[in-house]
Write a protein that holds these residues in place. Structure first.
Motif, PDB file in Angstrom:
ATOM      1  N   LEU A  76       0.829  -1.200   0.000  1.00 23.90           N
ATOM      2  CA  LEU A  76       0.000   0.000   0.000  1.00 23.90           C
ATOM      3  C   LEU A  76       0.869   1.259   0.000  1.00 23.90           C
ATOM      4  O   LEU A  76       0.594   2.219  -0.722  1.00 23.90           O
ATOM      5  N   ASN A  77       1.947   1.252   0.791  1.00 27.49           N
ATOM      6  CA  ASN A  77       2.834   2.416   0.843  1.00 27.49           C
ATOM      7  C   ASN A  77       3.552   2.645  -0.486  1.00 27.49           C
ATOM      8  O   ASN A  77       3.812   3.788  -0.871  1.00 27.49           O
ATOM      9  N   LYS A  78       3.890   1.564  -1.203  1.00 24.27           N
ATOM     10  CA  LYS A  78       4.488   1.713  -2.532  1.00 24.27           C
ATOM     11  C   LYS A  78       3.488   2.338  -3.503  1.00 24.27           C
ATOM     12  O   LYS A  78       3.850   3.185  -4.333  1.00 24.27           O
ATOM     13  N   LYS A  79       2.228   1.916  -3.403  1.00 26.17           N
ATOM     14  CA  LYS A  79       1.198   2.500  -4.259  1.00 26.17           C
ATOM     15  C   LYS A  79       0.979   3.973  -3.913  1.00 26.17           C
ATOM     16  O   LYS A  79       0.746   4.806  -4.802  1.00 26.17           O
ATOM     17  N   ILE A  80       1.064   4.303  -2.609  1.00 23.55           N
ATOM     18  CA  ILE A  80       0.939   5.697  -2.187  1.00 23.55           C
ATOM     19  C   ILE A  80       2.077   6.523  -2.775  1.00 23.55           C
ATOM     20  O   ILE A  80       1.879   7.668  -3.211  1.00 23.55           O
ATOM     21  N   ASP A  81       3.290   5.954  -2.812  1.00 21.52           N
ATOM     22  CA  ASP A  81       4.436   6.640  -3.429  1.00 21.52           C
ATOM     23  C   ASP A  81       4.133   6.984  -4.886  1.00 21.52           C
ATOM     24  O   ASP A  81       4.427   8.096  -5.358  1.00 21.52           O
ATOM     25  N   GLN A  82       3.549   6.031  -5.618  1.00 22.89           N
ATOM     26  CA  GLN A  82       3.223   6.252  -7.024  1.00 22.89           C
ATOM     27  C   GLN A  82       2.145   7.326  -7.183  1.00 22.89           C
ATOM     28  O   GLN A  82       2.233   8.197  -8.068  1.00 22.89           O
ATOM     29  N   VAL A  83       1.128   7.273  -6.304  1.00 18.46           N
ATOM     30  CA  VAL A  83       0.054   8.273  -6.361  1.00 18.46           C
ATOM     31  C   VAL A  83       0.609   9.660  -6.063  1.00 18.46           C
ATOM     32  O   VAL A  83       0.252  10.643  -6.729  1.00 18.46           O
ATOM     33  N   GLU A  84       1.493   9.763  -5.070  1.00 21.06           N
ATOM     34  CA  GLU A  84       2.099  11.049  -4.723  1.00 21.06           C
ATOM     35  C   GLU A  84       2.909  11.617  -5.890  1.00 21.06           C
ATOM     36  O   GLU A  84       2.887  12.825  -6.147  1.00 21.06           O
ATOM     37  N   THR A 137       0.773   5.189   7.768  1.00 22.67           N
ATOM     38  CA  THR A 137       0.073   4.922   6.513  1.00 22.67           C
ATOM     39  C   THR A 137      -1.261   5.671   6.461  1.00 22.67           C
ATOM     40  O   THR A 137      -1.623   6.251   5.427  1.00 22.67           O
ATOM     41  N   SER A 138      -1.982   5.664   7.586  1.00 18.25           N
ATOM     42  CA  SER A 138      -3.262   6.375   7.648  1.00 18.25           C
ATOM     43  C   SER A 138      -3.078   7.869   7.407  1.00 18.25           C
ATOM     44  O   SER A 138      -3.874   8.508   6.708  1.00 18.25           O
ATOM     45  N   LYS A 139      -2.009   8.438   7.972  1.00 20.37           N
ATOM     46  CA  LYS A 139      -1.726   9.865   7.772  1.00 20.37           C
ATOM     47  C   LYS A 139      -1.464  10.161   6.296  1.00 20.37           C
ATOM     48  O   LYS A 139      -1.955  11.162   5.750  1.00 20.37           O
ATOM     49  N   ARG A 140      -0.672   9.310   5.643  1.00 19.86           N
ATOM     50  CA  ARG A 140      -0.354   9.524   4.231  1.00 19.86           C
ATOM     51  C   ARG A 140      -1.620   9.477   3.373  1.00 19.86           C
ATOM     52  O   ARG A 140      -1.800  10.290   2.460  1.00 19.86           O
ATOM     53  N   VAL A 141      -2.505   8.533   3.668  1.00 16.04           N
ATOM     54  CA  VAL A 141      -3.753   8.411   2.915  1.00 16.04           C
ATOM     55  C   VAL A 141      -4.617   9.654   3.129  1.00 16.04           C
ATOM     56  O   VAL A 141      -5.201  10.193   2.178  1.00 16.04           O
ATOM     57  N   ASP A 142      -4.684  10.136   4.373  1.00 16.81           N
ATOM     58  CA  ASP A 142      -5.498  11.314   4.672  1.00 16.81           C
ATOM     59  C   ASP A 142      -4.952  12.559   3.972  1.00 16.81           C
ATOM     60  O   ASP A 142      -5.718  13.380   3.445  1.00 16.81           O
ATOM     61  N   VAL A 143      -3.616  12.728   3.974  1.00 23.67           N
ATOM     62  CA  VAL A 143      -3.003  13.891   3.326  1.00 23.67           C
ATOM     63  C   VAL A 143      -3.256  13.856   1.823  1.00 23.67           C
ATOM     64  O   VAL A 143      -3.604  14.876   1.207  1.00 23.67           O
ATOM     65  N   ILE A 144      -3.102  12.680   1.209  1.00 19.85           N
ATOM     66  CA  ILE A 144      -3.366  12.552  -0.228  1.00 19.85           C
ATOM     67  C   ILE A 144      -4.836  12.847  -0.530  1.00 19.85           C
ATOM     68  O   ILE A 144      -5.155  13.510  -1.522  1.00 19.85           O
ATOM     69  N   SER A 145      -5.722  12.376   0.337  1.00 20.84           N
ATOM     70  CA  SER A 145      -7.154  12.640   0.131  1.00 20.84           C
ATOM     71  C   SER A 145      -7.433  14.134   0.151  1.00 20.84           C
ATOM     72  O   SER A 145      -8.207  14.655  -0.669  1.00 20.84           O
ATOM     73  N   LYS A 146      -6.762  14.852   1.071  1.00 21.40           N
ATOM     74  CA  LYS A 146      -6.949  16.302   1.149  1.00 21.40           C
ATOM     75  C   LYS A 146      -6.361  16.980  -0.086  1.00 21.40           C
ATOM     76  O   LYS A 146      -6.983  17.889  -0.652  1.00 21.40           O
ATOM     77  N   GLU A 147      -5.174  16.547  -0.515  1.00 22.47           N
ATOM     78  CA  GLU A 147      -4.543  17.125  -1.710  1.00 22.47           C
ATOM     79  C   GLU A 147      -5.419  16.906  -2.941  1.00 22.47           C
ATOM     80  O   GLU A 147      -5.550  17.797  -3.794  1.00 22.47           O
ATOM     81  N   LEU A 148      -6.004  15.709  -3.034  1.00 19.32           N
ATOM     82  CA  LEU A 148      -6.882  15.422  -4.177  1.00 19.32           C
ATOM     83  C   LEU A 148      -8.112  16.316  -4.158  1.00 19.32           C
ATOM     84  O   LEU A 148      -8.570  16.774  -5.221  1.00 19.32           O
ATOM     85  N   ALA A 149      -8.646  16.576  -2.962  1.00 19.41           N
ATOM     86  CA  ALA A 149      -9.814  17.456  -2.860  1.00 19.41           C
ATOM     87  C   ALA A 149      -9.454  18.872  -3.311  1.00 19.41           C
ATOM     88  O   ALA A 149     -10.217  19.520  -4.049  1.00 19.41           O
ATOM     89  N   ILE A 150      -8.273  19.369  -2.892  1.00 18.23           N
ATOM     90  CA  ILE A 150      -7.822  20.705  -3.289  1.00 18.23           C
ATOM     91  C   ILE A 150      -7.595  20.765  -4.792  1.00 18.23           C
ATOM     92  O   ILE A 150      -7.992  21.716  -5.466  1.00 18.23           O
ATOM     93  N   GLN A 151      -6.956  19.708  -5.336  1.00 16.10           N
ATOM     94  CA  GLN A 151      -6.671  19.676  -6.767  1.00 16.10           C
ATOM     95  C   GLN A 151      -7.954  19.589  -7.584  1.00 16.10           C
ATOM     96  O   GLN A 151      -8.087  20.228  -8.632  1.00 16.10           O
ATOM     97  N   SER A 152      -8.905  18.800  -7.105  1.00 20.51           N
ATOM     98  CA  SER A 152     -10.188  18.682  -7.802  1.00 20.51           C
ATOM     99  C   SER A 152     -10.898  20.032  -7.852  1.00 20.51           C
ATOM    100  O   SER A 152     -11.438  20.433  -8.899  1.00 20.51           O
TER     101      SER A 152
END
Length: 326
Positions: A76-84, A137-152
């Motif tokens: 999951l963390n590797k996939k988060i790296d790719q998403v980031e 891992t939970s923190k990384r997912v939450d931060v990405i979710s927030k970044e995606l909301a801002i980008q959207s």
């Protein structure tokens, strides 16, 4: 080894007699022995349960599940790296291409990467063997979710600007407020200039165009008249036009107005006439451009009605550190 026999002396019979132990005492010894044996057995059982010597099938199953969980979190963390990585590329294009194209301020990195303050969102995940892994891992997912909301939200804004591109282009203050053939010269540009009254060097927030009193002043972009009065100290009779998209222009020291507050104007409409009202040394127009609440150099916007050669001449004059007229 023979059990020792104890005797006592009987004074009545003047003879030694055997001491016979009481039944209650025997039972007490037996009970104490059994209790000690049970306690020792319990302690041994507890030690075995907490050691690797005694591993039940359930323990082995739980151990496999924990290792599987760790592997899944690693994937999951590797996939988060790719998403980031992909998200960072989108954010870069958003700030430096899309927003630049529509002349919109980029979203600051600190706003995109901002964390979550206040209450501890991960308290319920604390206190376990793998709490650090799960919390990070939970923190990384939450931060990405927030970044995606801002980008959207940002892309929605860009899409809206794209649909309103013609309106945006018409709103940008893109011409000179006084025609070249009707003005004498560009008296002062944007930047630090000498004050005509105090002779102190200070920031001049616009450009000064000298012209005869009564020379027409033109709206530099489509918009709505925000003010047409003398409420600002030093500006005399002045007009403010709100163009939308973060743009506002100001025209000062006018002799008179041709528009009123709330009126819609088009680029090129006459809105007033040059004068010398307020804190002014001579008849001229003081012109300012504001973007997102900050004053900017008007020289960057004269691309709608002058040639490249004319622009170079104006730029050279405007950048000289001379004395302003207000």
């Amino acid at each position: 080894m023979a059990k020792k026999v104890k005797y006592y002396f009987d004074p009545e019979s003047l003879a030694y007699r055997k001491i016979k132990p009481k039944l209650s005492k025997k039972l007490g010894y037996i009970g104490l022995f059994l209790l000690s044996s049970a306690l020792f057995g319990f302690l041994c059982f507890v030690v075995l349960l907490n050691s690797s010597f005694l591993e039940t099938p359930k323990d082995r199953l739980q151990a496999r599940e924990i290792e599987t969980m760790k592997l899944r979190y690693a994937i999951l963390n590797k996939k988060i790296d790719q998403v980031e990585e992909v998200l960072a590329d989108v954010e870069d294009r958003d700030n430096n291409i899309y927003r630049a194209y529509f002349n919109t301020s980029p979203i600051p990195a600190e706003q995109r990467k901002a964390g979550f303050g206040g209450v501890n969102r991960y308290k319920e995940l604390e206190g376990f063997d793998n709490s650090e892994l799960v919390i990070n891992t939970s923190k990384r997912v939450d931060v990405i979710s927030k970044e995606l909301a801002i980008q959207s939200k940002s892309l929605d804004e860009i899409l809206k600007l794209a649909k309103e591109k013609n309106k945006l282009l018409a709103a940008i203050p893109a011409i000179q407020p006084v025609k070249n053939e009707q003005m004498k010269r560009v008296a002062s540009g944007f930047g630090y200039r000498s004050d005509p009254f105090t002779k102190v060097r200070k920031m001049h927030q616009g450009m000064d165009f000298t012209a005869k009193t009564g020379t027409p002043v033109f709206a530099t972009g489509d918009g709505v008249v925000k003010n047409a009065d003398n409420s600002k100290s030093g500006y005399g009779n002045h007009i403010e036009i709100s163009h939308g998209y973060g743009y506002l222009t100001l025209y000062a020291h006018l002799s008179k107005y041709k528009v009123k507050r709330g009126q819609r104007v088009k680029r090129g409409d006459i809105i007033g006439y040059v004068g010398s009202t307020g804190r002014s040394e001579a008849p001229h127009l003081h012109y300012e451009v504001h973007k997102d609440g900050k004053v900017v150099n008007p020289l960057n916007f004269y691309y709608g009605n002058i040639s490249a050669a004319e622009y170079n001449v104006i730029s050279k004059i405007a950048n000289q550190e001379n004395q302003s007229l207000d």
